[in-house]
Structures are given as structure tokens and as C-alpha cells.
Design an enzyme around this catalytic site. Sequence first.
Site, mmCIF file in Angstrom:
data_model
loop_
_atom_site.group_PDB
_atom_site.id
_atom_site.type_symbol
_atom_site.label_atom_id
_atom_site.label_comp_id
_atom_site.label_asym_id
_atom_site.label_seq_id
_atom_site.Cartn_x
_atom_site.Cartn_y
_atom_site.Cartn_z
ATOM 1 N N THR A 79 62.471 2.434 63.249
ATOM 2 C CA THR A 79 63.150 2.886 64.850
ATOM 3 C C THR A 79 62.309 3.861 65.557
ATOM 4 O OG1 THR A 79 64.557 4.759 64.066
ATOM 5 C CG2 THR A 79 65.469 2.581 63.794
ATOM 6 N N GLY A 94 53.984 7.900 68.559
ATOM 7 C CA GLY A 94 54.122 8.927 67.858
ATOM 8 C C GLY A 94 54.135 8.825 66.414
ATOM 9 N N ILE A 95 54.890 9.619 65.854
ATOM 10 C CA ILE A 95 54.964 9.617 64.195
ATOM 11 C C ILE A 95 55.609 8.006 63.940
ATOM 12 C CG2 ILE A 95 56.460 10.026 61.952
ATOM 13 C CD1 ILE A 95 56.292 12.995 63.198
ATOM 14 N N GLY A 96 56.468 7.433 64.328
ATOM 15 C CA GLY A 96 57.312 6.156 64.234
ATOM 16 C C GLY A 96 55.983 5.128 64.298
ATOM 17 N N TYR A 100 69.207 20.306 68.891
ATOM 18 C CA TYR A 100 68.138 19.373 67.997
ATOM 19 C C TYR A 100 68.199 19.706 66.721
ATOM 20 C CZ TYR A 100 63.548 17.994 66.338
ATOM 21 O OH TYR A 100 62.771 17.234 65.587
ATOM 22 N N SER A 122 59.219 3.038 67.343
ATOM 23 C CA SER A 122 58.188 3.037 66.604
ATOM 24 C C SER A 122 56.963 2.561 67.673
ATOM 25 C CB SER A 122 58.095 1.972 65.668
ATOM 26 O OG SER A 122 58.754 0.772 65.736
ATOM 27 N N THR A 123 57.148 2.588 69.023
ATOM 28 C CA THR A 123 56.313 2.407 70.048
ATOM 29 C C THR A 123 55.308 3.689 70.217
ATOM 30 O OG1 THR A 123 57.747 3.095 71.765
ATOM 31 C CG2 THR A 123 57.675 0.588 71.037
#
Length: 264
Positions: free
Chosen positions: A13, A18-20, A154, A15-16
Site C-alpha cells: 500500500t 518513498g519507502i513503499g 502520528y 507504493s507510488t
Amino acid sequence: MKLNLQGKTALVTGSTSGIGKAIASSLAEEGAAVIINGRREEKVNQTIDELKTQHAEAVLYPAAFDLGTEEGCNELFQAYPEVDILVNNLGIFEPAEYFDIPDDEWFRFFEVNIMSGVRLTRRYLHNMIEKKEGRVIFIASEAAIMPSQEMAHYSATKTMQLSISRSLAELATGTNVTVNTVMPGSTLTEGVETMLNSLYPGENLTVQEAEARFMKENRPTSIIQRLIRPEEIAHFVTFLSSPLSSAINGAALRADGGLVRSVF
């Protein structure tokens, strides 16, 4: 080392970027078919095109759904009713003064950071337990165990992920299903790079110089004294997604560059 992910389908999820995005790329490189998720169809397709230039044989599926909503999760379930690997990476963060955070912001962080993973895992974990095989990984943060006064909302959601993950791992007792949480430290994503560029206006610092100064002034306990790269988190998550990690279960795993001063 072969991670044996051929024939597996993974949903990452958020995933477009950064880390994803790095996790999706790493899983694809190891042979898994990967479902790419983001809210905007254009961005999802752009990410798929980019990853295919890196991994020509990659099998990538689009999932342009807003998983911060119940409706978006239901649409995803209809499109992809079963996965072997679920990486709950979707999350939002924003520094804010505690006394200025209204109730609706608390609820928004809860809906995106917590309920997205709760809804997805409720559906996919059930199937994994029936098959006695699967992987669920929550992407939390070092803020889960070292809460930040500048992001109380957060930090609270990240701590909650640790509890949820452990509870779900115990639901799968006696199977080859594992549920774990990864806690990255400060990572050089696109958003963090933008932040670095704005921190020291008028000083003409390079990104590398701004990074070094930021770590020294704001993350002095970090042992590596640099920002973690998304690929470093991705390689760790890919290993946890593989059959080789079967003895790691119900764990909260730090990948923080030694930021948290603790032996546990």
C-alpha cells in the site's frame, strides 16, 4: 541467497513513492508479482512504467484506490481478492503543535494509518490462515517507541501498529503465517528531501550538507549519522516477505540506524 518469491503476489500500500515504492521494486526484483497502490491512477501507471524499466520481467498490477477509506478498501478487495504478502505501508505524517491539532486531524490520522491496515489485514489474513501460509508486514516508525512531541498524533498511530501486529500474529499461531512490524528511522524519501531543502534557506547547502547538519542537530543519537535510504528498508522488508524469515513472527523490528538508544 535466493528468497524464493516467484509465484507470490504482494500488495504494497502507498507504493507510488518513498519507502513503499522501494519495497515494491525490491519484491519485483525477487520475482513476486506486485500490486502497486496509490490514490491517483496516473501516478500508479507512471510508477508501473518506471519499475518495468528497472525490472523488464516484472509482473505489476495497478490499484488506484484510496485505502484511507472503507470504500477504497472494498474496491481493492473486489479487484484483488487474495494476496500472499501484504505490506501495510500507507501512512501520513505532519509535524504539528499538539495544542493546535483538532479532533478531525486525530481521526484522519487514525483512519489512514490504522484503519487501512486493519481493514486490509482483516480480509487478507483470514485467507492466509486458511492456507496456513502468508506474510503481513506493518511499516511503523521509530516514533512508535520514541514518540515525538512535534507529531503526537502520528506517534500514537505508530505505537498502535505494534500492538495490532502482535495480536494478529497470535491469531495465526501454528501456521506458517507471520505478522511483523518494521520501524524505520528517518529516511530520505522525496518528502524528507523537500523538507531538507527548506530547513536552511539562504545557506546554499547541498542535500548532503543539509542531511549531515539535520542529523547532527536533530538526530544526535543516530549511530550511522545519516538518513536511511528507502532501498535499505525495502531489502529488509523483502527478506521478511520470504520463506527464509519463517522464524521471525510477532516482532517489532527496528531499522533505525541505531537512533533508539536501547539494547532491546
